[in-house]
Design a protein around this motif. Structure first.
Motif, PDB file in Angstrom:
ATOM      1  N   UNK A 196       0.782  -1.125  -0.086  1.00 57.94           N
ATOM      2  CA  UNK A 196       0.049  -0.065   0.008  1.00 57.94           C
ATOM      3  C   UNK A 196       0.830   1.175   0.022  1.00 57.94           C
ATOM      4  N   UNK A 197       0.228   2.504  -0.372  1.00 58.28           N
ATOM      5  CA  UNK A 197       1.190   3.482  -0.817  1.00 58.28           C
ATOM      6  C   UNK A 197       0.190   4.727  -0.010  1.00 58.28           C
ATOM      7  N   UNK A 198       0.678   6.012   0.317  1.00 58.64           N
ATOM      8  CA  UNK A 198      -0.142   7.188   0.136  1.00 58.64           C
ATOM      9  C   UNK A 198       0.761   8.327  -0.431  1.00 58.64           C
ATOM     10  N   UNK A 229       3.163  10.960   3.262  1.00 54.91           N
ATOM     11  CA  UNK A 229       3.380  10.305   2.104  1.00 54.91           C
ATOM     12  C   UNK A 229       4.289   9.309   2.246  1.00 54.91           C
ATOM     13  N   UNK A 230       4.092   7.845   1.823  1.00 60.31           N
ATOM     14  CA  UNK A 230       4.728   6.580   2.265  1.00 60.31           C
ATOM     15  C   UNK A 230       4.367   5.454   1.711  1.00 60.31           C
ATOM     16  N   UNK A 273       8.139   3.038   4.701  1.00 57.90           N
ATOM     17  CA  UNK A 273       9.002   4.354   4.594  1.00 57.90           C
ATOM     18  C   UNK A 273       8.036   5.675   4.817  1.00 57.90           C
ATOM     19  N   UNK A 274       8.154   6.403   5.627  1.00 63.01           N
ATOM     20  CA  UNK A 274       7.422   7.470   5.717  1.00 63.01           C
ATOM     21  C   UNK A 274       8.037   8.875   5.501  1.00 63.01           C
ATOM     22  N   UNK A 305       5.923  14.938  -1.499  1.00 64.37           N
ATOM     23  CA  UNK A 305       4.606  15.047  -2.188  1.00 64.37           C
ATOM     24  C   UNK A 305       4.933  14.797  -3.762  1.00 64.37           C
ATOM     25  N   UNK A 306       4.160  13.829  -4.184  1.00 57.59           N
ATOM     26  CA  UNK A 306       4.149  13.598  -5.853  1.00 57.59           C
ATOM     27  C   UNK A 306       5.397  12.924  -6.005  1.00 57.59           C
TER      28      UNK A 306
END
Length: 340
Positions: free
Chosen positions: A102-104, A127-128, A141-142, A146-147
């Motif tokens: 998963x990712x954000x 984002x991670x 990984x945090x 961004x982007x």
């Protein structure tokens, strides 16, 4: 120039155990062999700020029973020396082969100051992404930029492949990657896997053998140093990594500065500046540290003499003393005017 920190006694003990084939040098069976999770030279342009908290109580201690941890901290923080370094772009790398779970992405790179964390509640990681390495092993990984994320859930990734860039998203006050290892949902300290409770320097390192000398435990470290031509603040150093360097005999001032991390209660700092003839022109002997400090800025300097600065090499010497012993030191210099 030198940048030396004395080896911690428990580091020596752990190394001895490794040489004898003890647990401190063993790689856990079935565990991934970890590569550095960002593209940098550890100890030169990136640094370990905070380790996993090994103390289950409200107190905090790292895997060497030192002060480089925070209560409840569940990962290892690899920080950059400044926002300038972050803006240049530093890749975050997969620590081992795996598949993205998963990712954000999309959260702003905004530092969170003070005690009000409501703006990032439930999104503290920023984002991670999380990578599955099989056998119940995961890495997270945090605080990525961004982007910058390059992978989607389900995609495969090889160790050392860029997955994003270092940022400042989520619950973060400085550019860094918060790197977490889990096995079966349980937090694992990659420096001390399966260490007995309450031990110091025990357990197995999950880091690749070639990385382990560079990742050796250091109670204290220096992340910025240099000269400026005027006042120096922590914000200035964090933003640019350096002040406006003096460039000649007309510089308004000559200020040496240094930022250290991991200083402990009782440490005494001394920063001395000498002119080309070796005479002391500025000195700052700080009071003993009252408590452990995540980071500390010390500076010493003086205004320009009426007849300007004498051309030549100006040298700064920084020492941290503990119980009369030098435990951290750095020498650095700057040339003003035409060199003899």
């Amino acid at each position: 120039m030198s940048n030396r920190t004395m080896p911690h006694p428990r580091t020596v003990i752990a190394a001895a155990l490794a040489m004898l084939g003890g647990a401190a040098g063993a790689v856990a069976a079935g565990a991934p062999v970890l590569q550095l999770p960002l593209a940098c030279d550890i100890g030169r342009n990136c640094f370990i700020q905070t380790y996993v908290d090994a103390d289950p109580s409200p107190l905090a201690r790292d895997y060497m029973c030192g002060a480089r941890a925070q209560d409840g901290h569940n990962g290892t923080d690899f920080r950059l020396p400044s926002m300038a370094a972050q803006r240049d772009g530093v890749d975050v790398l997969a620590a081992a082969d795996g598949r993205v779970l998963r990712q954000r992405d999309g959260m702003a790179d905004v530092p969170v100051a003070g005690s009000d964390h409501s703006a990032v509640q439930n999104t503290e990681c920023g984002n991670g992404l999380v990578i599955d390495h099989g056998g119940g092993w995961e890495t997270q990984y945090c605080h990525l930029a961004k982007g910058s994320l390059r992978l989607k859930p389900g995609e495969m990734v090889k160790a050392g492949h860029p997955v994003g860039r270092v940022g400042l998203s989520g619950l973060s006050q400085y550019p860094h990657v918060h790197f977490t290892v889990r096995h079966g949902g349980r937090i694992i300290d990659p420096f001390a896997h399966d260490a007995p409770p309450g031990s110091c320097g025990a357990g197995a390192s999950l880091w690749a053998p070639a990385l382990q000398p560079g990742l050796a435990y250091r109670p204290r470290a220096i992340i910025n140093h240099g000269f400026a031509s005027g006042p120096v603040t922590m914000q200035m150093v964090e933003e640019a990594g350096a002040g406006q360097a003096p460039d000649g005999a007309d510089a308004a001032a000559l200020v040496a500065y240094i930022r250290a991390i991991g200083l402990q209660a009782g440490d005494i700092q001394l920063l001395t500046v000498k002119d080309p003839s070796g005479h002391v022109i500025a000195e700052n002997r700080a009071k003993p540290m009252e408590r452990n400090q995540a980071q500390t800025l010390l500076y010493a300097g003086r205004k320009r003499p009426q007849d300007g600065w004498r051309p030549g090499l100006y040298q700064a010497s920084y020492r941290v003393m503990r119980d009369g012993i030098v435990v951290l030191e750095q020498d650095f210099s700057v040339g003003l005017g035409k060199q003899p």
